[in-house]
Design a protein around this motif. Sequence first.
Motif, PDB file in Angstrom:
ATOM      1  N   THR A 148       0.809  -1.211   0.000  1.00 53.24           N
ATOM      2  CA  THR A 148       0.000   0.000   0.000  1.00 53.24           C
ATOM      3  C   THR A 148       0.849   1.270   0.000  1.00 53.24           C
ATOM      4  O   THR A 148       1.947   1.307   0.564  1.00 53.24           O
ATOM      5  CB  THR A 148      -0.940   0.020   1.216  1.00 53.24           C
ATOM      6  OG1 THR A 148      -1.778   1.172   1.147  1.00 53.24           O
ATOM      7  CG2 THR A 148      -0.154   0.058   2.526  1.00 53.24           C
ATOM      8  N   ALA A 149       0.305   2.317  -0.610  1.00 54.02           N
ATOM      9  CA  ALA A 149       0.985   3.615  -0.609  1.00 54.02           C
ATOM     10  C   ALA A 149       0.715   4.389   0.678  1.00 54.02           C
ATOM     11  O   ALA A 149       1.424   5.354   0.974  1.00 54.02           O
ATOM     12  CB  ALA A 149       0.519   4.439  -1.810  1.00 54.02           C
ATOM     13  N   ASP A 150      -0.311   3.990   1.441  1.00 51.01           N
ATOM     14  CA  ASP A 150      -0.688   4.723   2.653  1.00 51.01           C
ATOM     15  C   ASP A 150      -0.909   3.724   3.788  1.00 51.01           C
ATOM     16  O   ASP A 150      -2.036   3.310   4.057  1.00 51.01           O
ATOM     17  CB  ASP A 150      -1.965   5.530   2.408  1.00 51.01           C
ATOM     18  CG  ASP A 150      -2.295   6.457   3.581  1.00 51.01           C
ATOM     19  OD1 ASP A 150      -1.405   6.714   4.413  1.00 51.01           O
ATOM     20  OD2 ASP A 150      -3.456   6.918   3.658  1.00 51.01           O
ATOM     21  N   PRO A 151       0.160   3.318   4.482  1.00 47.35           N
ATOM     22  CA  PRO A 151       0.065   2.261   5.491  1.00 47.35           C
ATOM     23  C   PRO A 151      -0.464   2.766   6.839  1.00 47.35           C
ATOM     24  O   PRO A 151       0.208   2.683   7.874  1.00 47.35           O
ATOM     25  CB  PRO A 151       1.505   1.777   5.612  1.00 47.35           C
ATOM     26  CG  PRO A 151       2.321   3.006   5.355  1.00 47.35           C
ATOM     27  CD  PRO A 151       1.550   3.781   4.307  1.00 47.35           C
ATOM     28  N   VAL A 152      -1.698   3.286   6.837  1.00 43.60           N
ATOM     29  CA  VAL A 152      -2.295   3.797   8.065  1.00 43.60           C
ATOM     30  C   VAL A 152      -3.269   2.754   8.603  1.00 43.60           C
ATOM     31  O   VAL A 152      -4.024   2.132   7.858  1.00 43.60           O
ATOM     32  CB  VAL A 152      -3.004   5.153   7.839  1.00 43.60           C
ATOM     33  CG1 VAL A 152      -4.139   5.046   6.831  1.00 43.60           C
ATOM     34  CG2 VAL A 152      -3.513   5.713   9.167  1.00 43.60           C
ATOM     35  N   VAL A 153      -3.222   2.544   9.923  1.00 42.77           N
ATOM     36  CA  VAL A 153      -4.107   1.587  10.587  1.00 42.77           C
ATOM     37  C   VAL A 153      -4.746   2.284  11.782  1.00 42.77           C
ATOM     38  O   VAL A 153      -4.230   3.283  12.307  1.00 42.77           O
ATOM     39  CB  VAL A 153      -3.351   0.316  11.023  1.00 42.77           C
ATOM     40  CG1 VAL A 153      -2.603  -0.319   9.857  1.00 42.77           C
ATOM     41  CG2 VAL A 153      -2.387   0.611  12.159  1.00 42.77           C
ATOM     42  N   VAL A 154      -5.871   1.735  12.232  1.00 49.05           N
ATOM     43  CA  VAL A 154      -6.629   2.336  13.324  1.00 49.05           C
ATOM     44  C   VAL A 154      -6.768   1.333  14.459  1.00 49.05           C
ATOM     45  O   VAL A 154      -7.158   0.180  14.239  1.00 49.05           O
ATOM     46  CB  VAL A 154      -8.030   2.777  12.839  1.00 49.05           C
ATOM     47  CG1 VAL A 154      -8.940   3.108  14.032  1.00 49.05           C
ATOM     48  CG2 VAL A 154      -7.911   3.986  11.924  1.00 49.05           C
ATOM     49  N   ASP A 155      -6.436   1.775  15.663  1.00 50.50           N
ATOM     50  CA  ASP A 155      -6.721   1.018  16.874  1.00 50.50           C
ATOM     51  C   ASP A 155      -7.983   1.628  17.471  1.00 50.50           C
ATOM     52  O   ASP A 155      -7.934   2.663  18.136  1.00 50.50           O
ATOM     53  CB  ASP A 155      -5.545   1.108  17.847  1.00 50.50           C
ATOM     54  CG  ASP A 155      -5.732   0.223  19.074  1.00 50.50           C
ATOM     55  OD1 ASP A 155      -6.646  -0.617  19.075  1.00 50.50           O
ATOM     56  OD2 ASP A 155      -4.956   0.388  20.045  1.00 50.50           O
ATOM     57  N   LEU A 156      -9.110   0.993  17.200  1.00 48.02           N
ATOM     58  CA  LEU A 156     -10.408   1.554  17.574  1.00 48.02           C
ATOM     59  C   LEU A 156     -10.799   1.130  18.979  1.00 48.02           C
ATOM     60  O   LEU A 156     -10.863  -0.062  19.282  1.00 48.02           O
ATOM     61  CB  LEU A 156     -11.469   1.082  16.573  1.00 48.02           C
ATOM     62  CG  LEU A 156     -12.892   1.595  16.800  1.00 48.02           C
ATOM     63  CD1 LEU A 156     -12.962   3.112  16.658  1.00 48.02           C
ATOM     64  CD2 LEU A 156     -13.848   0.917  15.823  1.00 48.02           C
ATOM     65  N   GLY A 157     -11.061   2.124  19.835  1.00 52.75           N
ATOM     66  CA  GLY A 157     -11.445   1.832  21.212  1.00 52.75           C
ATOM     67  C   GLY A 157     -10.300   1.282  22.029  1.00 52.75           C
ATOM     68  O   GLY A 157     -10.431   0.255  22.701  1.00 52.75           O
ATOM     69  N   TYR A 158      -9.160   1.975  21.997  1.00 53.18           N
ATOM     70  CA  TYR A 158      -7.953   1.466  22.665  1.00 53.18           C
ATOM     71  C   TYR A 158      -8.056   1.489  24.179  1.00 53.18           C
ATOM     72  O   TYR A 158      -7.292   0.828  24.876  1.00 53.18           O
ATOM     73  CB  TYR A 158      -6.714   2.235  22.204  1.00 53.18           C
ATOM     74  CG  TYR A 158      -6.783   3.734  22.435  1.00 53.18           C
ATOM     75  CD1 TYR A 158      -6.465   4.284  23.661  1.00 53.18           C
ATOM     76  CD2 TYR A 158      -7.169   4.590  21.412  1.00 53.18           C
ATOM     77  CE1 TYR A 158      -6.528   5.657  23.867  1.00 53.18           C
ATOM     78  CE2 TYR A 158      -7.238   5.953  21.602  1.00 53.18           C
ATOM     79  CZ  TYR A 158      -6.918   6.486  22.835  1.00 53.18           C
ATOM     80  OH  TYR A 158      -6.989   7.851  23.049  1.00 53.18           O
ATOM     81  N   GLY A 159      -8.994   2.269  24.730  1.00 58.81           N
ATOM     82  CA  GLY A 159      -9.252   2.189  26.162  1.00 58.81           C
ATOM     83  C   GLY A 159      -8.652   3.319  26.977  1.00 58.81           C
ATOM     84  O   GLY A 159      -8.298   4.380  26.462  1.00 58.81           O
ATOM     85  N   ALA A 160      -8.545   3.070  28.269  1.00 53.18           N
ATOM     86  CA  ALA A 160      -8.162   4.110  29.211  1.00 53.18           C
ATOM     87  C   ALA A 160      -6.680   4.464  29.146  1.00 53.18           C
ATOM     88  O   ALA A 160      -6.264   5.489  29.688  1.00 53.18           O
ATOM     89  CB  ALA A 160      -8.526   3.684  30.629  1.00 53.18           C
ATOM     90  N   ALA A 161      -5.881   3.600  28.544  1.00 52.37           N
ATOM     91  CA  ALA A 161      -4.446   3.856  28.378  1.00 52.37           C
ATOM     92  C   ALA A 161      -4.056   3.469  26.961  1.00 52.37           C
ATOM     93  O   ALA A 161      -4.686   2.591  26.357  1.00 52.37           O
ATOM     94  CB  ALA A 161      -3.638   3.058  29.408  1.00 52.37           C
ATOM     95  N   PRO A 162      -3.017   4.095  26.413  1.00 55.90           N
ATOM     96  CA  PRO A 162      -2.710   3.913  24.984  1.00 55.90           C
ATOM     97  C   PRO A 162      -1.787   2.749  24.664  1.00 55.90           C
ATOM     98  O   PRO A 162      -1.270   2.669  23.547  1.00 55.90           O
ATOM     99  CB  PRO A 162      -2.030   5.235  24.633  1.00 55.90           C
ATOM    100  CG  PRO A 162      -1.286   5.597  25.880  1.00 55.90           C
ATOM    101  CD  PRO A 162      -2.175   5.150  27.011  1.00 55.90           C
ATOM    102  N   TRP A 163      -1.580   1.832  25.613  1.00 56.82           N
ATOM    103  CA  TRP A 163      -0.552   0.809  25.411  1.00 56.82           C
ATOM    104  C   TRP A 163      -0.782   0.004  24.138  1.00 56.82           C
ATOM    105  O   TRP A 163       0.172  -0.329  23.422  1.00 56.82           O
ATOM    106  CB  TRP A 163      -0.507  -0.163  26.593  1.00 56.82           C
ATOM    107  CG  TRP A 163      -0.561   0.452  27.943  1.00 56.82           C
ATOM    108  CD1 TRP A 163      -1.343   0.053  28.992  1.00 56.82           C
ATOM    109  CD2 TRP A 163       0.186   1.565  28.435  1.00 56.82           C
ATOM    110  NE1 TRP A 163      -1.140   0.857  30.084  1.00 56.82           N
ATOM    111  CE2 TRP A 163      -0.201   1.789  29.783  1.00 56.82           C
ATOM    112  CE3 TRP A 163       1.148   2.419  27.866  1.00 56.82           C
ATOM    113  CZ2 TRP A 163       0.327   2.823  30.547  1.00 56.82           C
ATOM    114  CZ3 TRP A 163       1.673   3.446  28.651  1.00 56.82           C
ATOM    115  CH2 TRP A 163       1.272   3.630  29.961  1.00 56.82           C
TER     116      TRP A 163
END
Length: 265
Positions: free
Chosen positions: A38-53
């Motif tokens: 892919t030319a745009d390797p963006v991914v989403v962590d949806l609903g990661y919660g109270a901390a960003p780990w």
Amino acid sequence: MGGARVVGAVTRGTTNPNRLRRMDRWIAAAMEAELRRTADPVVVDLGYGAAPWTAVELLGRLRAVRPDAEVVGVEIDPARVAAARPYERPGLSFAHGGFEVPLPGGRRPMLIRAANVLRQYEEGAVAGVWARLCGRLAPGGLLVEGTCDEIGRRHVWVALGPEGPRSVTFATRLGSLGRPSDLAERLPKALIHRNVPGEAVHSFLTAFDRAWASAAPLSDLGARQRWARAALSLREDGWPLLDGPARWRQGEVTVPWASLAPSLS
């Protein structure tokens, strides 16, 4: 995305470091070719919660495949977004949003990971959420939605493309497993209420327990060998497993969605 309506409900937000490592490991393998292409390797962590780990860890694991991969953590609770902002760095950002998946500039993610997000929803809501999220994917993209325990020992997820659900993966820390059906409590929302006689997922877990019991003589060689033998027995009995020994040794088994899909009743 000024003024856009945020879609969804606030989750409990429980999270722990390394909780999603099994899912991440599978994603990195399953998405390797698409991420490299892919030319745009963006991914989403949806609903990661109270901390960003989980978002931080996902970025690290994907960059082993694609060094310029980018992760956007999306949370419906503005306070959680504010708490995550100090962790931002090139390739890692956080945004307020929900199932509408707000990415600027019309970008579409190659991957949306939604772990422990739909557990609180009604079963009847799942198909609509799946369709909405899959509609946000880039060509060749993947939605991975599932549930795990608090420390990531047991995890079950569904992988979906724009056309809908493709597969179900069962993953576990084998040393903690009594029998494969222990994973039933971590079935995603679309399946957890279907683990009853007459439903395909119940038949699969029953067959897996039977294969696990038959493989008990291999216990002296380790749980990996026993799990792999049980998986092979499932295949020999006609279950169309999508993976093989390399994944089985990781404590995984992946089955086509069609083999476990709920009945229409």
